[in-house]
Design a protein around this motif. Structure first.
Motif, PDB file in Angstrom:
ATOM      1  N   UNK A   1      17.093 -55.421  -5.262  1.00  0.00           N
ATOM      2  CA  UNK A   1      16.286 -56.454  -5.911  1.00  0.00           C
ATOM      3  C   UNK A   1      16.044 -57.626  -4.970  1.00  0.00           C
ATOM      4  N   UNK A   2      17.071 -58.009  -4.216  1.00  0.00           N
ATOM      5  CA  UNK A   2      16.917 -59.141  -3.293  1.00  0.00           C
ATOM      6  C   UNK A   2      15.961 -58.811  -2.152  1.00  0.00           C
ATOM      7  N   UNK A   3      15.987 -57.560  -1.687  1.00  0.00           N
ATOM      8  CA  UNK A   3      15.146 -57.174  -0.539  1.00  0.00           C
ATOM      9  C   UNK A   3      13.717 -56.831  -0.960  1.00  0.00           C
ATOM     10  N   UNK A   4      13.537 -56.377  -2.196  1.00  0.00           N
ATOM     11  CA  UNK A   4      12.201 -56.024  -2.684  1.00  0.00           C
ATOM     12  C   UNK A   4      11.926 -56.756  -3.994  1.00  0.00           C
ATOM     13  N   UNK A   5      11.845 -58.082  -3.963  1.00  0.00           N
ATOM     14  CA  UNK A   5      11.670 -58.842  -5.203  1.00  0.00           C
ATOM     15  C   UNK A   5      10.322 -58.623  -5.875  1.00  0.00           C
ATOM     16  N   UNK A   6       9.337 -58.079  -5.151  1.00  0.00           N
ATOM     17  CA  UNK A   6       8.023 -57.846  -5.757  1.00  0.00           C
ATOM     18  C   UNK A   6       8.015 -56.635  -6.672  1.00  0.00           C
ATOM     19  N   UNK A   7       9.031 -55.769  -6.580  1.00  0.00           N
ATOM     20  CA  UNK A   7       9.066 -54.586  -7.428  1.00  0.00           C
ATOM     21  C   UNK A   7       9.546 -54.945  -8.832  1.00  0.00           C
TER      22      UNK A   7
ATOM     23  N   UNK B   1      25.631 -50.081   1.684  1.00  0.00           N
ATOM     24  CA  UNK B   1      25.284 -48.875   2.444  1.00  0.00           C
ATOM     25  C   UNK B   1      24.252 -48.035   1.694  1.00  0.00           C
ATOM     26  N   UNK B   2      24.452 -47.865   0.404  1.00  0.00           N
ATOM     27  CA  UNK B   2      23.509 -47.094  -0.405  1.00  0.00           C
ATOM     28  C   UNK B   2      22.134 -47.757  -0.417  1.00  0.00           C
ATOM     29  N   UNK B   3      22.111 -49.060  -0.675  1.00  0.00           N
ATOM     30  CA  UNK B   3      20.829 -49.769  -0.743  1.00  0.00           C
ATOM     31  C   UNK B   3      20.104 -49.735   0.594  1.00  0.00           C
ATOM     32  N   UNK B   4      20.818 -49.944   1.675  1.00  0.00           N
ATOM     33  CA  UNK B   4      20.178 -49.952   2.989  1.00  0.00           C
ATOM     34  C   UNK B   4      19.646 -48.569   3.361  1.00  0.00           C
ATOM     35  N   UNK B   5      20.329 -47.517   2.917  1.00  0.00           N
ATOM     36  CA  UNK B   5      19.827 -46.158   3.152  1.00  0.00           C
ATOM     37  C   UNK B   5      18.497 -45.957   2.430  1.00  0.00           C
ATOM     38  N   UNK B   6      18.413 -46.430   1.186  1.00  0.00           N
ATOM     39  CA  UNK B   6      17.164 -46.320   0.433  1.00  0.00           C
ATOM     40  C   UNK B   6      16.073 -47.173   1.065  1.00  0.00           C
ATOM     41  N   UNK B   7      16.414 -48.400   1.428  1.00  0.00           N
ATOM     42  CA  UNK B   7      15.429 -49.326   1.979  1.00  0.00           C
ATOM     43  C   UNK B   7      14.855 -48.827   3.302  1.00  0.00           C
ATOM     44  N   UNK B   8      15.687 -48.210   4.108  1.00  0.00           N
ATOM     45  CA  UNK B   8      15.228 -47.721   5.410  1.00  0.00           C
ATOM     46  C   UNK B   8      14.450 -46.421   5.297  1.00  0.00           C
ATOM     47  N   UNK B   9      14.591 -45.747   4.156  1.00  0.00           N
ATOM     48  CA  UNK B   9      13.992 -44.426   4.030  1.00  0.00           C
ATOM     49  C   UNK B   9      15.050 -43.395   4.349  1.00  0.00           C
ATOM     50  N   UNK B  10      15.513 -42.610   3.370  1.00  0.00           N
ATOM     51  CA  UNK B  10      16.580 -41.636   3.596  1.00  0.00           C
ATOM     52  C   UNK B  10      16.312 -40.792   4.838  1.00  0.00           C
ATOM     53  N   UNK B  11      17.291 -40.667   5.724  1.00  0.00           N
ATOM     54  CA  UNK B  11      17.080 -40.051   7.042  1.00  0.00           C
ATOM     55  C   UNK B  11      17.149 -38.534   7.027  1.00  0.00           C
ATOM     56  N   UNK B  12      16.230 -37.904   6.343  1.00  0.00           N
ATOM     57  CA  UNK B  12      16.228 -36.450   6.331  1.00  0.00           C
ATOM     58  C   UNK B  12      15.185 -35.923   5.381  1.00  0.00           C
ATOM     59  N   UNK B  13      14.893 -34.619   5.457  1.00  0.00           N
ATOM     60  CA  UNK B  13      13.884 -34.025   4.578  1.00  0.00           C
ATOM     61  C   UNK B  13      14.331 -34.042   3.129  1.00  0.00           C
ATOM     62  N   UNK B  14      13.371 -33.910   2.239  1.00  0.00           N
ATOM     63  CA  UNK B  14      13.673 -33.883   0.817  1.00  0.00           C
ATOM     64  C   UNK B  14      14.660 -32.758   0.512  1.00  0.00           C
TER      65      UNK B  14
ATOM     66  N   UNK C   1      18.879 -63.102 -11.180  1.00  0.00           N
ATOM     67  CA  UNK C   1      18.747 -64.507 -10.774  1.00  0.00           C
ATOM     68  C   UNK C   1      17.833 -64.747  -9.586  1.00  0.00           C
ATOM     69  N   UNK C   2      17.856 -63.853  -8.600  1.00  0.00           N
ATOM     70  CA  UNK C   2      17.074 -64.097  -7.382  1.00  0.00           C
ATOM     71  C   UNK C   2      15.578 -63.898  -7.604  1.00  0.00           C
ATOM     72  N   UNK C   3      15.197 -63.132  -8.615  1.00  0.00           N
ATOM     73  CA  UNK C   3      13.781 -62.796  -8.781  1.00  0.00           C
ATOM     74  C   UNK C   3      13.222 -63.228 -10.133  1.00  0.00           C
TER      75      UNK C   3
ATOM     76  N   UNK D   1       8.327 -46.850   0.541  1.00  0.00           N
ATOM     77  CA  UNK D   1       7.451 -47.353  -0.514  1.00  0.00           C
ATOM     78  C   UNK D   1       6.276 -48.103   0.070  1.00  0.00           C
ATOM     79  N   UNK D   2       5.190 -48.098  -0.650  1.00  0.00           N
ATOM     80  CA  UNK D   2       4.041 -48.908  -0.255  1.00  0.00           C
ATOM     81  C   UNK D   2       4.382 -50.385  -0.422  1.00  0.00           C
ATOM     82  N   UNK D   3       3.558 -51.248   0.182  1.00  0.00           N
ATOM     83  CA  UNK D   3       3.830 -52.677   0.091  1.00  0.00           C
ATOM     84  C   UNK D   3       3.511 -53.234  -1.287  1.00  0.00           C
ATOM     85  N   UNK D   4       2.683 -52.559  -2.044  1.00  0.00           N
ATOM     86  CA  UNK D   4       2.351 -53.026  -3.386  1.00  0.00           C
ATOM     87  C   UNK D   4       3.559 -52.877  -4.316  1.00  0.00           C
ATOM     88  N   UNK D   5       3.622 -53.665  -5.376  1.00  0.00           N
ATOM     89  CA  UNK D   5       4.750 -53.572  -6.312  1.00  0.00           C
ATOM     90  C   UNK D   5       4.883 -52.173  -6.893  1.00  0.00           C
ATOM     91  N   UNK D   6       6.123 -51.744  -7.045  1.00  0.00           N
ATOM     92  CA  UNK D   6       6.425 -50.442  -7.636  1.00  0.00           C
ATOM     93  C   UNK D   6       7.465 -50.624  -8.726  1.00  0.00           C
TER      94      UNK D   6
END
Length: 307
Positions: free
Chosen positions: A30-36, A260-273, A55-57, A5-10
């Protein structure tokens, strides 16, 4: 998440996050990307679900939208709420969609408000309609993750005999309620998760490469209350089975699976679409899950069945 994702809110749309590992995944996102801005679709008290995740955001960052996935009219209405918010600027550009909601029943004669077999309707038709309504609103780079299951392999080493193999058929027949007890209901669930992979492949062909689509398998997750529709004795047996498998190292807690699911999304899924991701790793799905003719037929028929 900068890789995806871009750094801007999404805006990120979430289903199936009111309990279990879906809830844990949402809390991490939500905790890792509170700007979204997070749009949580939930049956019943959607506002309460959103508030519990916020609560965190702050509650202004998490919007609850009531949506019964067993009603295609309600799904269409909820999609309209989201697209209106995106179009009028109330929501930032759409950057992510997690379709995690899923059901399994003890019979195959249960029907939705539209008259469709409930497992297929919720797990396949509702999510196809949601993503189809949103697909033109994604702003690259973006991601779509649809939760599937290794039960789609239909092999003992994946299911430990708990779920029969899937049995694919014409989508119109799969959507039809029919006689069948717990075993056929388990087969309907495995078949719907094969259908989820077909949807991911069909969607990957329809979205630009910068909007990556993946089918995600969390594997065996204990303590999710997944069999809440089962009679109490069977529900107690299922919980005991899941706990045992977790203790043997064959499963995860909701907290572990959600992280595990959230970290996979946050890192960028490791493979082609279109890839199949098993607990964070790209691996081949079943040979049966690669069938473009079935994928395209499912996309067409799901579109027709959902009106």
């Amino acid at each position: 998440m900068d890789a995806v994702l871009a750094k801007n809110p999404r805006t990120v749309v979430l289903t199936g996050v009111s309990r279990g590992f879906g809830r844990e995944a949402a809390k991490t996102l939500i905790a890792r990307r509170p700007q979204d801005r997070y749009v949580v679709l939930a049956r019943g008290d959607a506002a309460g679900t959103a508030e519990a995740l916020a609560p965190a955001v702050g509650t202004g960052r998490v919007l609850g939208v009531a949506c019964d996935l067993g009603s295609l009219a309600d799904v269409d209405r909820a999609a309209g709420v989201i697209t209106s918010g995106l179009d009028n600027g109330e929501l930032p550009p759409l950057g992510g969609f997690l379709g995690n909601a899923g059901v399994v029943f003890m019979r195959t004669d249960t029907a939705t408000a539209d008259g469709y077999e409930t497992t297929f309707a919720v797990n396949v038709l509702a999510h196809q309609l949601l993503v189809r309504r949103l697909m033109e609103r994604f702003t690259a780079p973006a991601w779509v993750v649809l939760t599937t299951s290794d039960s789609h392999f239909g092999q003992f080493r994946y299911t430990l005999g708990a779920t029969p193999p899937p049995r694919w058929d014409a989508p119109a027949r799969l959507a039809r309620p029919r006689e069948g007890g717990p075993r056929e209901a388990g087969r309907a669930y495995a078949t719907s998760k094969l259908g989820t992979i077909y949807l991911a492949h069909a969607l990957a062909r329809r979205l630009p490469p910068e909007v990556a689509v993946h089918a995600y398998n969390p594997a065996l997750v204990a303590g999710t209350d997944f069999f809440r529709a089962a009679p109490p004795p069977l529900r107690a047996m299922a919980k005991g089975f899941f706990r045992l498998q977790s203790a043997l190292g064959r499963g995860m807690t909701p907290q572990q699976a959600g992280l595990r699911l959230a970290e996979t999304i946050l890192a960028g899924p490791p493979g082609p679409s279109g890839s199949y991701i098993d607990r964070g790793r790209v691996v081949p799905s079943s040979p049966e899950s690669y069938d473009e003719a079935r994928e395209e037929e499912l996309w067409r028929e799901a579109t027709r069945l959902s009106g």
